[in-house]
Design an enzyme around this catalytic site. Structure first.
Site, PDB file in Angstrom:
ATOM      1  N   HIS A 159       0.831  -1.282   0.029  1.00 34.64           N
ATOM      2  CA  HIS A 159       0.000   0.097  -0.042  1.00 34.64           C
ATOM      3  C   HIS A 159       0.877   1.333   0.143  1.00 34.64           C
ATOM      4  O   HIS A 159       0.293   2.562  -0.104  1.00 34.64           O
ATOM      5  CB  HIS A 159      -0.997   0.384   1.195  1.00 34.64           C
ATOM      6  CG  HIS A 159      -2.012  -1.030   1.160  1.00 34.64           C
ATOM      7  ND1 HIS A 159      -2.831  -1.303   0.085  1.00 34.64           N
ATOM      8  CD2 HIS A 159      -2.331  -2.081   1.896  1.00 34.64           C
ATOM      9  CE1 HIS A 159      -3.837  -2.146   0.589  1.00 34.64           C
ATOM     10  NE2 HIS A 159      -3.273  -2.831   1.542  1.00 34.64           N
ATOM     11  N   ASP A 195      -2.339 -10.430  -3.032  1.00 32.06           N
ATOM     12  CA  ASP A 195      -3.050 -10.124  -1.579  1.00 32.06           C
ATOM     13  C   ASP A 195      -4.491  -9.646  -1.973  1.00 32.06           C
ATOM     14  O   ASP A 195      -4.892  -9.305  -3.065  1.00 32.06           O
ATOM     15  CB  ASP A 195      -2.303  -8.778  -0.802  1.00 32.06           C
ATOM     16  CG  ASP A 195      -2.845  -8.473   0.358  1.00 32.06           C
ATOM     17  OD1 ASP A 195      -2.005  -8.739   1.253  1.00 32.06           O
ATOM     18  OD2 ASP A 195      -3.812  -7.727   0.321  1.00 32.06           O
ATOM     19  N   HIS A 197      -6.270  -7.140  -0.997  1.00 26.63           N
ATOM     20  CA  HIS A 197      -6.195  -5.806  -1.219  1.00 26.63           C
ATOM     21  C   HIS A 197      -5.413  -5.354  -2.325  1.00 26.63           C
ATOM     22  O   HIS A 197      -4.357  -5.810  -2.560  1.00 26.63           O
ATOM     23  CB  HIS A 197      -5.922  -4.868  -0.067  1.00 26.63           C
ATOM     24  CG  HIS A 197      -6.615  -5.358   1.206  1.00 26.63           C
ATOM     25  ND1 HIS A 197      -6.190  -6.137   2.231  1.00 26.63           N
ATOM     26  CD2 HIS A 197      -7.729  -4.874   1.987  1.00 26.63           C
ATOM     27  CE1 HIS A 197      -6.787  -6.263   3.272  1.00 26.63           C
ATOM     28  NE2 HIS A 197      -7.874  -5.589   2.836  1.00 26.63           N
TER      29      HIS A 197
HETATM   30  C1  OKP Z   1      -3.146  -4.293   4.460  1.00 27.55           C
HETATM   31  B1  OKP Z   1      -2.783  -5.535   3.536  1.00 27.55           B
HETATM   32  C2  OKP Z   1     -10.657  -3.181   8.753  1.00 27.55           C
HETATM   33  C3  OKP Z   1     -10.006  -2.267   7.689  1.00 27.55           C
HETATM   34  C4  OKP Z   1      -8.894  -2.485   7.338  1.00 27.55           C
HETATM   35  C5  OKP Z   1      -6.688  -1.554   6.328  1.00 27.55           C
HETATM   36  C6  OKP Z   1      -6.553  -2.611   5.665  1.00 27.55           C
HETATM   37  C7  OKP Z   1      -5.212  -2.852   5.287  1.00 27.55           C
HETATM   38  C8  OKP Z   1      -4.751  -4.091   4.546  1.00 27.55           C
HETATM   39  N1  OKP Z   1     -11.840  -2.716   9.399  1.00 27.55           N
HETATM   40  N2  OKP Z   1      -8.122  -1.311   6.671  1.00 27.55           N
HETATM   41  O1  OKP Z   1      -3.072  -5.367   2.273  1.00 27.55           O
HETATM   42  O2  OKP Z   1      -3.364  -6.918   3.871  1.00 27.55           O
HETATM   43 ZN    ZN Z   2      -4.264  -7.196   2.404  1.00 27.47          ZN
HETATM   44 MG    MG Z   3      -3.768  -7.568  -4.624  1.00 27.50          MG
END
Ligand code: OKP
Ligand code: ZN
Ligand code: MG
Length: 343
Positions: A159, A195, A197
């Site tokens: 990120h 991942d 995300h």
């Molecule tokens: C980091 B990685 C949960 C909200 C989460 C941040 C997520 C970060 C993920 N209620 N917000 O990509 O695993």
């Molecule tokens: Zn993630």
């Molecule tokens: Mg991804």
């Protein structure tokens, strides 16, 4: 397969994550890395090495010098300002406001971040530096002839933009690794982000470049973090047009669906003819993950590892997310064992 791991990850032990209006115990906690390391040893995956020190130069190939020095001094600035708790950003330059670096630490925290869940304390700098060194050590081993190495990074990185932290990330370990390959003469490098995300930082860092192909499979940003990047119409810009691919999936996506995106990604990687591959490996796609909504099973990670191996490329895995700590060791190491042929 060799694993690179640093005990310095444990210097990142914050007490808070802003979530649901509460300051909860962070999802991104030290036991994540320790559980993966225990599984690496228990499965005799291979040698476990401590990282070498690479200094700030390879980090600054990806991150701005001012951002790097902000991270170094942020906690001291916070303490010097007399703040009682952990450092948490809470103000940003919204639409119509100025992107100008303020003197005050609250303003500086907002200037260098895009989200508020990622608190900073004393050890964050050391841990983030160690995590980048873990990735760079894995890169060096692969450049030296290892087919694949597992960089057991913590904190994660995908990120982090050139000058923004957030989403538990400070230095973009996958981007730093890809850039190191480039700087050592590897002509084209692919980054595959599996991942849960979107790898927004990785995308942004290489968005205008055709020498690093960035692909991310992830939950629909309309519904989940990081919300403001990661849509399928983001294909790269300028020289980078056609060198970014986002594959977006809805809640409850199983491997049978997700793996179709993986096939698309793999075919695009093959067409790009990279000379090295970086896999941003999160296992928060797992069915029991507490903050995610895909439905991959532990066995699916063996299949994923096998498919990545079939690309036939020198490969660095950088550890990203995965928050079901009980399963994180099995799931992450399954990818490595699948790569090595375990069914
Ligand atoms: C980091 B990685 C949960 C909200 C989460 C941040 C997520 C970060 C993920 N209620 N917000 O990509 O695993
Ligand atoms: Zn993630
Ligand atoms: Mg991804």
């Amino acid at each position: 397969m060799k694993t690179v791991f640093s005990p310095l990850h444990a210097r990142r032990t914050v007490k808070t994550e802003l979530d649901g209006g509460l300051l909860i115990e962070p999802h991104e906690k030290p036991s994540r890395a320790e559980t993966i390391l225990a599984r690496v040893r228990n499965q005799a995956l291979g040698e476990v090495l401590e990282p070498e020190e690479f200094g700030l130069e390879p980090i600054k190939r990806v991150h701005t010098a001012d951002y790097v020095s902000f991270l170094e001094t942020c906690w001291d600035e916070w303490v010097a300002a007399g703040k009682p708790g952990e450092a948490i950003p809470a103000v940003w330059a919204g639409r119509g406001m100025r992107h100008r670096l303020p003197k005050d630490i609250d303003g500086r925290l907002g200037y260098y971040s895009f989200a508020a869940e990622t608190s900073i304390t004393e050890g964050t700098w050391d841990a983030a530096r160690a995590s980048a060194n873990v990735a760079l050590t894995a890169q060096k081993l692969v450049a030296g002839g290892e087919r694949a190495v597992f960089a057991l990074c913590r904190p994660p990185g995908h990120h982090a933009h050139a000058d923004l932290f957030g989403g538990y990330c400070f230095f973009n370990n996958a981007a730093i690794t890809a850039q190191a390959f480039r700087d050592q003469g590897y002509q084209r490098v692919a980054i595959l982000d599996v991942d849960f995300h979107h790898g927004n930082g990785t995308q942004a860092i290489f968005y205008n470049r055709s020498d690093v192909l960035t692909i991310s499979l992830h939950g629909d940003p309309d519904l989940v973090f990081p919300h403001f990047l990661g849509f399928e119409d983001e294909i790269g810009e300028g020289d980078g047009e056609g060198y970014n691919l986002n594959l977006v999936y809805p809640p409850n996506t199983p491997y049978s669906t997700w793996s179709q995106g993986l096939e698309t990604a793999c075919r695009q990687i093959e067409a790009f003819r990279p000379t090295a591959l970086v896999v941003a490996l999160g296992v928060d796609t797992f069915e029991e993950d507490p903050i995610s909504f895909f439905k991959l099973t532990s066995g699916d990670y063996l299949t994923l590892g096998k498919r990545i191996e079939q690309l036939g490329l020198p490969t660095v895995f950088t550890m990203e997310g995965g928050y079901d700590v009980e399963a994180i060791g099995v799931n992450a190491v399954n990818v490595m064992q699948g790569f090595e042929g375990k069914e």
